[in-house]
Design an enzyme around this catalytic site. Sequence first.
Site, PDB file in Angstrom:
ATOM      1  N   ASN A 205       0.854  -1.188   0.000  1.00 15.80           N
ATOM      2  CA  ASN A 205       0.000   0.000   0.000  1.00 15.80           C
ATOM      3  C   ASN A 205       0.893   1.242   0.000  1.00 15.80           C
ATOM      4  OD1 ASN A 205      -1.420   2.280   1.102  1.00 15.80           O
ATOM      5  ND2 ASN A 205      -3.067   0.899   1.699  1.00 15.80           N
TER       6      ASN A 205
ATOM      7  N   ASP B 270      -0.165   4.459  -0.235  1.00 19.03           N
ATOM      8  CA  ASP B 270      -0.927   5.686   0.066  1.00 19.03           C
ATOM      9  C   ASP B 270      -0.084   6.762   0.743  1.00 19.03           C
ATOM     10  OD1 ASP B 270      -3.168   4.515  -0.944  1.00 19.03           O
ATOM     11  OD2 ASP B 270      -4.136   4.182   0.987  1.00 19.03           O
ATOM     12  N   HIS B 271       0.803   6.322   1.642  1.00 18.45           N
ATOM     13  CA  HIS B 271       1.546   7.327   2.411  1.00 18.45           C
ATOM     14  C   HIS B 271       2.498   8.149   1.556  1.00 18.45           C
ATOM     15  CE1 HIS B 271      -0.298   6.310   6.063  1.00 18.45           C
ATOM     16  NE2 HIS B 271       0.499   5.358   6.488  1.00 18.45           N
TER      17      HIS B 271
ATOM     18  N   HIS C 198      -5.609   3.675  -2.143  1.00 21.28           N
ATOM     19  CA  HIS C 198      -6.940   4.034  -1.672  1.00 21.28           C
ATOM     20  C   HIS C 198      -7.264   5.438  -2.176  1.00 21.28           C
ATOM     21  CE1 HIS C 198      -9.766   4.428   2.115  1.00 21.28           C
ATOM     22  NE2 HIS C 198     -10.369   4.716   0.983  1.00 21.28           N
TER      23      HIS C 198
ATOM     24  N   ARG D 180      -9.656   8.162  -1.843  1.00 20.04           N
ATOM     25  CA  ARG D 180     -10.727   8.535  -0.913  1.00 20.04           C
ATOM     26  C   ARG D 180     -11.691   9.502  -1.574  1.00 20.04           C
ATOM     27  NH1 ARG D 180      -9.593   7.487   4.500  1.00 20.04           N
ATOM     28  NH2 ARG D 180      -7.577   6.475   4.705  1.00 20.04           N
TER      29      ARG D 180
ATOM     30  N   ARG E  59      -7.969  13.255  -0.403  1.00 19.76           N
ATOM     31  CA  ARG E  59      -6.965  13.965   0.391  1.00 19.76           C
ATOM     32  C   ARG E  59      -5.559  13.395   0.212  1.00 19.76           C
ATOM     33  NH1 ARG E  59     -10.164  11.844   4.749  1.00 19.76           N
ATOM     34  NH2 ARG E  59      -9.075  10.317   6.043  1.00 19.76           N
ATOM     35  N   HIS E  60      -5.452  12.161  -0.287  1.00 20.21           N
ATOM     36  CA  HIS E  60      -4.118  11.594  -0.516  1.00 20.21           C
ATOM     37  C   HIS E  60      -3.961  11.240  -1.996  1.00 20.21           C
ATOM     38  CE1 HIS E  60      -4.722  10.329   3.911  1.00 20.21           C
ATOM     39  NE2 HIS E  60      -4.140  11.492   3.858  1.00 20.21           N
TER      40      HIS E  60
ATOM     41  N   GLU F 278      -8.560   0.362  -3.200  1.00 19.31           N
ATOM     42  CA  GLU F 278      -9.416   0.435  -2.015  1.00 19.31           C
ATOM     43  C   GLU F 278     -10.359   1.598  -2.211  1.00 19.31           C
ATOM     44  OE1 GLU F 278      -7.135   0.931   1.497  1.00 19.31           O
ATOM     45  OE2 GLU F 278      -6.102  -0.958   1.264  1.00 19.31           O
TER      46      GLU F 278
ATOM     47  N   THR G 212     -17.712  -0.920  15.275  1.00 19.32           N
ATOM     48  CA  THR G 212     -16.888  -0.329  16.338  1.00 19.32           C
ATOM     49  C   THR G 212     -15.404  -0.589  16.131  1.00 19.32           C
ATOM     50  OG1 THR G 212     -17.521  -2.271  17.585  1.00 19.32           O
ATOM     51  CG2 THR G 212     -18.569  -0.209  18.203  1.00 19.32           C
TER      52      THR G 212
ATOM     53  N   GLU H 174     -10.796  -9.278   3.288  1.00 19.96           N
ATOM     54  CA  GLU H 174      -9.552  -8.873   3.938  1.00 19.96           C
ATOM     55  C   GLU H 174      -9.869  -8.667   5.406  1.00 19.96           C
ATOM     56  OE1 GLU H 174      -6.994  -5.982   2.013  1.00 19.96           O
ATOM     57  OE2 GLU H 174      -6.382  -5.192   3.970  1.00 19.96           O
TER      58      GLU H 174
ATOM     59  N   HIS I 159      -3.740  -4.173   7.844  1.00 20.55           N
ATOM     60  CA  HIS I 159      -3.749  -3.047   8.796  1.00 20.55           C
ATOM     61  C   HIS I 159      -2.865  -3.356  10.011  1.00 20.55           C
ATOM     62  CE1 HIS I 159      -5.306   0.940   9.787  1.00 20.55           C
ATOM     63  NE2 HIS I 159      -4.958   0.593  11.008  1.00 20.55           N
ATOM     64  N   GLY I 160      -1.817  -2.575  10.116  1.00 24.48           N
ATOM     65  CA  GLY I 160      -0.930  -2.678  11.277  1.00 24.48           C
ATOM     66  C   GLY I 160      -0.003  -3.881  11.259  1.00 24.48           C
TER      67      GLY I 160
ATOM     68  N   GLY J 136       1.238  -1.309   4.434  1.00 26.22           N
ATOM     69  CA  GLY J 136       1.615   0.026   3.991  1.00 26.22           C
ATOM     70  C   GLY J 136       2.539   0.743   4.948  1.00 26.22           C
ATOM     71  N   HIS J 137       1.985   1.120   6.087  1.00 25.50           N
ATOM     72  CA  HIS J 137       2.679   2.068   6.959  1.00 25.50           C
ATOM     73  C   HIS J 137       4.106   1.664   7.316  1.00 25.50           C
ATOM     74  CE1 HIS J 137       2.856   5.272  10.005  1.00 25.50           C
ATOM     75  NE2 HIS J 137       3.661   4.416  10.598  1.00 25.50           N
TER      76      HIS J 137
HETATM   77  N1  PXP Z   1      -5.713  -2.872   4.154  1.00 27.16           N
HETATM   78  C1  PXP Z   1      -6.617  -1.864   4.134  1.00 27.16           C
HETATM   79  C2  PXP Z   1      -8.001  -2.189   3.684  1.00 27.16           C
HETATM   80  C3  PXP Z   1      -6.259  -0.563   4.506  1.00 27.16           C
HETATM   81  O1  PXP Z   1      -7.171   0.417   4.469  1.00 27.16           O
HETATM   82  C4  PXP Z   1      -4.927  -0.306   4.891  1.00 27.16           C
HETATM   83  C5  PXP Z   1      -4.507   1.069   5.249  1.00 27.16           C
HETATM   84  O2  PXP Z   1      -5.052   1.409   6.457  1.00 27.16           O
HETATM   85  C6  PXP Z   1      -4.012  -1.376   4.899  1.00 27.16           C
HETATM   86  C7  PXP Z   1      -4.436  -2.646   4.527  1.00 27.16           C
HETATM   87  C8  PXP Z   1      -2.584  -1.181   5.292  1.00 27.16           C
HETATM   88  O3  PXP Z   1      -2.485  -0.864   6.644  1.00 27.16           O
HETATM   89  P1  PXP Z   1      -1.102  -0.368   7.205  1.00 27.16           P
HETATM   90  O4  PXP Z   1      -0.803   0.942   6.535  1.00 27.16           O
HETATM   91  O5  PXP Z   1      -1.340  -0.231   8.671  1.00 27.16           O
HETATM   92  O6  PXP Z   1      -0.065  -1.399   6.872  1.00 27.16           O
END
Ligand code: PXP
Length: 247
Positions: free
Chosen positions: A6, A8-9, A49, A51, A55-56, A76, A107, A157, A196-197, A218-219
């Site tokens: 990912n 996006d950043h 992604h 949006r 914004r990105h 995404e 939540t 996912e 995610h994470g 991604g991050h």
């Molecule tokens: N999968 C989805 C659906 C996401 O929206 C994101 C970004 O939040 C990721 C994976 C990647 O998450 P991360 O940037 O925490 O690795």
Amino acid sequence: MHLGVNIDHVATLRQARYAGVELPIAPEPSVLEAARAALQGGADSITLHVREDRRHMQDADAFCVRREIPLPLNLEMGATPAMLELALRLHPDYVCLVPERRQEVTTEGGLDVAGHADALRELVAELQAHGSRVSMFIDPTPEQVQASAAVGAPMIELHTGCFANTTGAEHEQEVQRLIRAAECAHALGLEVHAGHGIRLSNLASLNRVPHLQELNIGHTIIARAVFTGLQAAVREMKDAILSYSWS
Ligand code: PXP
């Protein structure tokens, strides 16, 4: 096991300086260059992604990566008519439907497929009919997994945010939730991804979850790339993932 990177950043960093600014030069950092580095580092697909508020990632980023990068593109997007229209023009290989609006979010943060089944069924059918395989970004609960199968999505996912943000007994509970959700999805014939994470330090724990076929990350890769460069950061993650055998 596939690695979806990912990027996006990269767009986040570019927009932090250049959003709305007309320039005589190409603004940096380049999303296309990032996608190329991810390809060279061993990414199996590129995720971005777009949006609703742009914004990105911008539409032009998505079309440019689609045109120039010989890897599957995973878009995404929120489950809206405007985003559907974009996806039908872009023709991504995959679409991952994610929550963007408060009312679509449960939540823990995944898409509430069970609560929006009728609208999602139509959207999934339309995307699939146009050649984009659809996954639902959901919390790891049997209810959301079953709802994803019921609306016709071939893939899910699993949202690993809670898994990533917990330790000790709480973390163990999250691992068990992921295991149950993955088993439920597999039994229903769904392809299972996670995202995610996810980072190097929680791969061993994630490796206990069966039936995973793709991790979207991604991050941590972009953060690591600040010091190593993006190609090396992707390679490091890919090698770490492939050092495990995934069931
Ligand atoms: N999968 C989805 C659906 C996401 O929206 C994101 C970004 O939040 C990721 C994976 C990647 O998450 P991360 O940037 O925490 O690795």
